[in-house]
Write a protein that holds these residues in place. Structure first.
Motif, PDB file in Angstrom:
ATOM      1  N   TYR A  82       0.833  -1.200  -0.088  1.00 33.37           N
ATOM      2  CA  TYR A  82       0.149  -0.059   0.092  1.00 33.37           C
ATOM      3  C   TYR A  82       0.667   1.222   0.103  1.00 33.37           C
ATOM      4  CZ  TYR A  82      -3.450  -3.576   0.975  1.00 33.37           C
ATOM      5  OH  TYR A  82      -4.369  -4.519   1.005  1.00 33.37           O
ATOM      6  N   LEU A  86       0.728   4.016  -2.804  1.00 31.53           N
ATOM      7  CA  LEU A  86       0.405   5.484  -2.613  1.00 31.53           C
ATOM      8  C   LEU A  86       1.655   6.352  -3.114  1.00 31.53           C
ATOM      9  CD1 LEU A  86      -2.004   6.892  -1.054  1.00 31.53           C
ATOM     10  CD2 LEU A  86      -0.409   6.898   1.225  1.00 31.53           C
ATOM     11  N   SER A  89       1.073   6.810  -6.617  1.00 31.20           N
ATOM     12  CA  SER A  89       0.102   7.592  -7.009  1.00 31.20           C
ATOM     13  C   SER A  89       0.547   9.149  -6.895  1.00 31.20           C
ATOM     14  CB  SER A  89      -1.073   7.505  -6.342  1.00 31.20           C
ATOM     15  OG  SER A  89      -1.337   5.974  -6.255  1.00 31.20           O
ATOM     16  N   VAL A 241      -4.612  12.016  -8.483  1.00 27.41           N
ATOM     17  CA  VAL A 241      -4.010  11.172  -7.330  1.00 27.41           C
ATOM     18  C   VAL A 241      -4.994   9.780  -7.372  1.00 27.41           C
ATOM     19  CG1 VAL A 241      -3.494  10.481  -5.062  1.00 27.41           C
ATOM     20  CG2 VAL A 241      -2.868  12.806  -5.901  1.00 27.41           C
ATOM     21  N   GLY A 242      -6.323  10.090  -7.526  1.00 34.05           N
ATOM     22  CA  GLY A 242      -7.310   8.999  -7.265  1.00 34.05           C
ATOM     23  C   GLY A 242      -7.862   8.538  -8.482  1.00 34.05           C
ATOM     24  N   ILE A 258      -3.111   3.790  -6.422  1.00 36.38           N
ATOM     25  CA  ILE A 258      -3.943   3.403  -5.081  1.00 36.38           C
ATOM     26  C   ILE A 258      -5.375   3.476  -5.309  1.00 36.38           C
ATOM     27  CG2 ILE A 258      -4.451   5.960  -4.366  1.00 36.38           C
ATOM     28  CD1 ILE A 258      -2.920   3.104  -1.953  1.00 36.38           C
ATOM     29  N   SER A 279      -8.655   5.098   1.514  1.00 40.62           N
ATOM     30  CA  SER A 279      -9.206   6.426   0.783  1.00 40.62           C
ATOM     31  C   SER A 279      -9.091   7.492   2.134  1.00 40.62           C
ATOM     32  CB  SER A 279     -10.886   6.097   0.752  1.00 40.62           C
ATOM     33  OG  SER A 279     -10.985   4.958   0.186  1.00 40.62           O
ATOM     34  N   THR A 281      -6.535   8.043   4.192  1.00 37.24           N
ATOM     35  CA  THR A 281      -5.280   8.277   4.131  1.00 37.24           C
ATOM     36  C   THR A 281      -4.863   8.961   3.095  1.00 37.24           C
ATOM     37  OG1 THR A 281      -4.937   6.205   4.907  1.00 37.24           O
ATOM     38  CG2 THR A 281      -2.951   7.263   4.300  1.00 37.24           C
ATOM     39  N   THR A 282      -5.340   8.478   1.634  1.00 38.57           N
ATOM     40  CA  THR A 282      -5.065   9.156   0.617  1.00 38.57           C
ATOM     41  C   THR A 282      -5.767  10.841   0.394  1.00 38.57           C
ATOM     42  OG1 THR A 282      -5.186   7.159  -0.651  1.00 38.57           O
ATOM     43  CG2 THR A 282      -5.152   9.195  -2.106  1.00 38.57           C
TER      44      THR A 282
END
Lengths: 305, 377
Positions: A82, A86, A89, A241-242, A258, A279, A281-282
């Protein structure tokens, strides 16, 4: 004096009435935005609260254990897979933002300063790619970057390479290229708007005081268009990022981001709490990164003086 | 006539250099078929306060921008300090400009604005700071160096713009309607200050304005422009008292025009017959063009004086007051003179009760025949 004194009471009542109206202004404001506000509350704030709540729970196959735990965050932050996703990303989104802003600025500058009577035509041309769906645009990058794609055929035809390169598609670079292209228009517009607001006499004043075109650009135009650069960077950085579709289609094994994992947690892996923790954390890290970007650009702007 | 600002001229009669600073030779600027400037020639002397005066669209700003280098002549040449400006970009010209909007850099404070042009020169050992402070002192802004442009009043912004240009020590300072955004009182104060500043620094100032009082109050010489052409170049007094044509006369305050028949014309003078004023001998203007057998004479409203009671004058006309307008320290009287097609406008100060003359009164007006000037139509 007496006349003035007699005139006071009615004056005071009208003023009071006006004050009452003024006081109701926030109410009127809320009334005006209420449809959007309700929409945002129900479909944005509530789901986020649900996600945050889930991130502190545990899932046992089909049932959710609602005892408070930080275990999901421990996994999200310490498990190498992870953490790597991250980092990747963030790296992809930062690189995409940087490339997009650097490539969008000259276009925005050209339209604003040299667009003449055709400014709206230029802006219209920039929106043309949006006439097709995003999926189609990503697919067309597959056609360009693929094993038998346009780029490989072209390079081979020119004799630059002997066999098709596999380094073009299904990796982070492919994701970066595709995202940079996809978000260009969103970066051009805010930069264009801030350039439009730069008073042209300021550039003339800088020239008059001895600056050549490059110097006046660096000392006047660029610092004054910083708000546009900041908006452009944030508009590109936060959603990329997402991003989920692009890495899925052109990222391959090395381009996974991510969001793809989060999707998996809510789907096949059936671990909603871990997905929720990832989610959250991102979201937090993106917010920090956005804040840092604003600070860095502001500092650069101050240094330009 | 509205109040005329009075200017103390500390060096009013100082000897001026006759050396040319700006030479404009047959400059034309065309935009398609439209000529913003049409074959204009002009010499501005070193150390002079020179004004380009005219209504909007007369080409005065175009001319100023061409001196600054923001625009180029379609034909003709401009030289500054004896050096042709052809092909020299604005950033390498020995001129600096005060913009109409002041163009203060909003992301910089006052000090940084003033130091803007000096930064490039990389001055040593506090020289930059010293010059910035000197410039701020010149425009009475000492102590405001750290203020942001957004925290300044209109008058202060104007001073920053001035300091920013003066600190460069240009050969020529160009001012594009610098006072038009200020209110009346501040404007009159700045007129005095600008004039003093110019005499203190000795730099050639070229001012563009559409305000005739501003030009009259501040300038050593004025060029009056109409429709892209220069109509007259002369000292304020000459321009005001001896305008070359009706247009110039009209633009610089009120003027009564009187039709006249030419009786005799010789080298320097004209003898004319007028209906109201009788036979008059007047100086012949240099560029006098005969208009058939007729000519136009003009007399300023303040050059006509009301004769009280039994007072007499060598030259007088009789008429009847038809209108009266009160302006505080002065009164405008509109006086109908038998034989004149238009009534005369008369300005009288209110110290003898001109504001109490009833409409319909018959009065006599004294005048000096020298105040009646012949001009082209």
């Amino acid at each position: 004096m007496t006349v003035a004194a007699e005139g006071l009471p009615p004056l005071r009542t009208t003023r009071a009435r006006r004050n009452a109206l003024l006081q109701s202004e926030p109410v009127q404001g809320f009334a005006l935005i209420s449809p959007t506000l309700l929409y945002a509350l129900i479909l944005l704030v509530l789901p986020i609260l649900v996600v945050i709540a889930h991130s502190f729970w545990t899932q046992h196959y089909l049932t959710i254990d609602r005892t408070f735990t930080l275990e999901n965050y421990r996994v999200a932050l310490t498990e190498p897979i992870y953490r790597d996703l991250l980092w990747r990303s963030l790296y992809i989104s930062l690189t995409v933002s940087l490339f997009t802003v650097v490539l969008a600025y000259p276009i925005a500058y050209f339209i604003s300063f040299h667009g003449g009577r055709h400014k709206s035509l230029w802006l219209f041309l920039i929106t043309i790619p949006f006439w097709t769906s995003y999926l189609l645009r990503v697919m067309s990058w597959k056609v360009i970057l693929g094993y038998n794609g346009v780029l490989n055929s072209g390079l081979m035809g020119l004799g630059i390479i002997d066999e098709p390169s596999t380094a073009l598609l299904y990796n982070s670079s492919a994701v970066i290229i595709t995202l940079t292209h996809a978000w260009a228009a969103f970066a051009i517009l805010p930069i264009f708007v801030s350039l439009e607001k730069v008073d042209r006499t300021l550039v003339e004043a800088a020239t008059d005081l001895g600056d050549d075109p490059l110097r006046s650009f660096l000392r006047v135009t660029l610092p004054l268009s910083a708000p546009g650069i900041i908006s452009a960077a944030l508009i590109v950085m936060i959603p990329t990022v997402g991003d989920y579709v692009t890495p899925k289609l052109v990222g391959g094994k090395d381009g996974v981001m991510i969001a793809n994992t989060i999707q998996a947690q809510f789907g096949k892996a059936a671990n909603w709490p871990l997905g929720a923790a990832l989610s959250v954390t991102t979201m937090l890290i993106v917010s920090l990164m956005a804040g840092a970007t604003v600070l860095i650009i502001r500092t650069l702007q101050r240094m330009a003086r | 006539m509205p109040e005329q600002p009075r200017i103390e001229r500390t060096h009013a009669d100082r000897i001026q250099s006759e050396r040319p600073m700006i030479e404009i030779r047959s400059v034309t600027r065309s935009y398609g078929a439209f000529r913003a400037l049409d074959d204009a020639s002009l010499t501005i002397r070193e150390g002079e306060f020179f004004s380009l005066l005219g209504p909007s669209g007369c080409g005065k700003t175009t001319l100023l921008r061409m001196i600054a280098g923001f625009d180029n002549p379609t034909s003709g040449s401009i030289a500054v300090g004896g050096q042709s400006m052809e092909g020299i970009p604005a950033n390498r010209r020995p001129t600096n400009m005060v913009f109409q909007s002041y163009a203060i850099f909003p992301h910089l404070n006052v000090e940084q604005n003033v130091a803007y042009g000096l930064k490039r020169l990389k001055l040593r050992g506090g020289e930059e700071k010293r010059r910035v402070e000197e410039a701020l002192a010149q425009v009475s802004l000492t102590g405001l160096g750290k203020r942001l442009a957004t925290e300044l009043s209109g008058g202060q912004r104007q001073r920053v713009a001035l300091a920013r240009a003066l600190v460069m020590r240009p050969k020529v300072l160009l001012l594009d309607e610098p006072l038009s955004a200020l209110d009346k009182k501040l404007r009159e104060q700045m007129q005095v200050e600008l004039r003093r500043l110019q005499q203190a620094v000795g730099i050639t100032f070229v001012l563009v304005t559409h305000d005739q009082y501003e030009a009259l109050a501040m300038s050593d010489r004025i060029a009056v422009m109409f429709g892209g052409k220069i109509a007259q170049v002369a000292s304020p007094k000459e321009i005001y008292q001896r305008p070359v044509n009706r247009q110039v006369a009209d633009f610089l305050g009120g003027m009564n025009f009187v039709k006249a028949e030419i009786v005799e014309e010789n080298g320097a003078s004209l003898i004319v017959d007028t209906l109201g004023f009788g036979r008059i001998k007047t100086d012949k203007p240099k560029a006098f063009v005969r208009n058939g057998g007729g000519a136009t004479l003009g007399i300023r409203p303040e050059r006509l004086r009301v004769l009280w009671d039994n007072a007499t004058a060598k030259f007088e006309v009789a008429g009847k007051v038809v209108e009266r307008h009160y302006f505080g320290e002065i009164t405008h009287l509109i006086v109908e003179i038998p034989g004149l097609e238009k009534p005369l406008s008369v300005t009288e100060t209110n110290d003898f009760g001109a504001d109490d003359i009833p409409v319909g009164t018959s009065i006599r007006l004294a005048y000096d025949p020298e105040a009646l000037v012949a001009m082209a139509d």
